[in-house]
Design an enzyme around this catalytic site. Structure first.
Site, PDB file in Angstrom:
ATOM      1  N   ASP A 234     -15.519  -3.592  -0.059  1.00  0.00           N
ATOM      2  CA  ASP A 234     -15.065  -3.297   1.297  1.00  0.00           C
ATOM      3  C   ASP A 234     -16.305  -3.143   2.168  1.00  0.00           C
ATOM      4  O   ASP A 234     -17.211  -2.373   1.823  1.00  0.00           O
ATOM      5  CB  ASP A 234     -14.253  -2.006   1.323  1.00  0.00           C
TER       6      ASP A 234
ATOM      7  N   ASP B  21       0.854  -1.185   0.000  1.00  0.00           N
ATOM      8  CA  ASP B  21       0.000   0.000   0.000  1.00  0.00           C
ATOM      9  C   ASP B  21       0.889   1.234   0.000  1.00  0.00           C
ATOM     10  O   ASP B  21       1.813   1.326   0.816  1.00  0.00           O
ATOM     11  CB  ASP B  21      -0.898   0.018   1.235  1.00  0.00           C
TER      12      ASP B  21
END
Length: 244
Positions: free
Chosen positions: A136, A14
């Site tokens: 998500d 990330d």
């Protein structure tokens, strides 16, 4: 492109401001930094990763891909050695196709797929099974825009819909446990895996090799691991051995 021959443990890279960072529950300012993305990518490949999970966090939050130089460096360094899946800030079919042409193997669409579901088919027509739809969930509801906005969608229902639109895989992140190193919740993963026939990649909360094993047993085809690997809770080799 989206099939997994065997269960995979996929390291997360990330990126924020050109560095590797791991956030807690997606909250800005909660992250620890872990250095250069290309160096991290090379490390995980050397340790046996077959796929890398790249996320442009600036892109996810602001809708603009700000870590393009770091992503280009990764593609140049390890693009031939592993499958690359990339998400964060991909807002159009043109963006996605450009990335696929540059060497990304799978694009991950979250907000864009929720706002315009037809984009999945548009990209899949050009690059079959190249779209992984990111679902998500917070409190059992799909959330978008960097996990800040609820959609009212049930993750399993949404997964089934995107499979019908041509998605090659579903990436399911449980925001409730993401980045906390407190363990996983398998039931939502099981529900989604039972709803679709395409691979389900699980993410969020992995703290131990037992968590990795539990997600495999729940029906996941792969699991993305970030903080636990960077913090040395276990190695990639240990995780792979646990599910062999």
């Amino acid at each position: 492109m989206a099939g997994f021959d065997a269960f995979e443990v996929i390291p997360a890279v990330d990126m924020q401001d050109g560095e590797v960072v791991q956030l807690v529950q997606g909250e800005r300012g909660t992250g620890r930094r872990y250095g250069d993305p290309a160096e991290a990518a090379r490390r995980w490949i050397d340790e046996g990763a077959r796929t890398l999970h790249l996320v442009d966090l600036d892109g996810a939050f602001e809708g603009e891909r700000r870590n393009a130089p770091a992503i280009e460096a990764i593609l140049g360094t390890v693009g031939e050695d592993a499958e690359i899946q990339l998400g964060g800030g991909i807002r159009s079919a043109g963006d996605a196709i450009d990335l696929l042409e540059r060497g990304v193997d799978r694009v991950i669409l979250g907000t864009a797929a929720v706002e315009d579901p037809e984009i999945v088919g548009e990209i899949s027509d050009e690059y079959e099974r190249s779209v992984t739809v990111s679902l998500d969930a917070k409190d059992g509801e799909v959330v978008v825009s960097g996990w800040t906005e609820g959609t009212g969608l049930d993750p399993a229902d949404a997964a089934e819909r995107y499979e019908g639109l041509g998605a090659g895989a579903i990436l399911f992140t449980n925001v409730d446990v993401e980045g906390r190193l407190e363990g996983v919740r398998t039931e939502p993963v099981r529900r989604i895996a039972e709803a679709v026939s395409i691979p389900v990649i699980a993410s969020g909360g992995v703290a131990s090799v037992e968590d990795v094993r539990a997600l495999k047993e729940a029906g996941a085809a792969a699991v993305v691991v970030g903080t636990a690997l960077y913090e040395g809770r276990f190695t990639l080799a240990e995780a792979a051995e646990a599910v062999r």
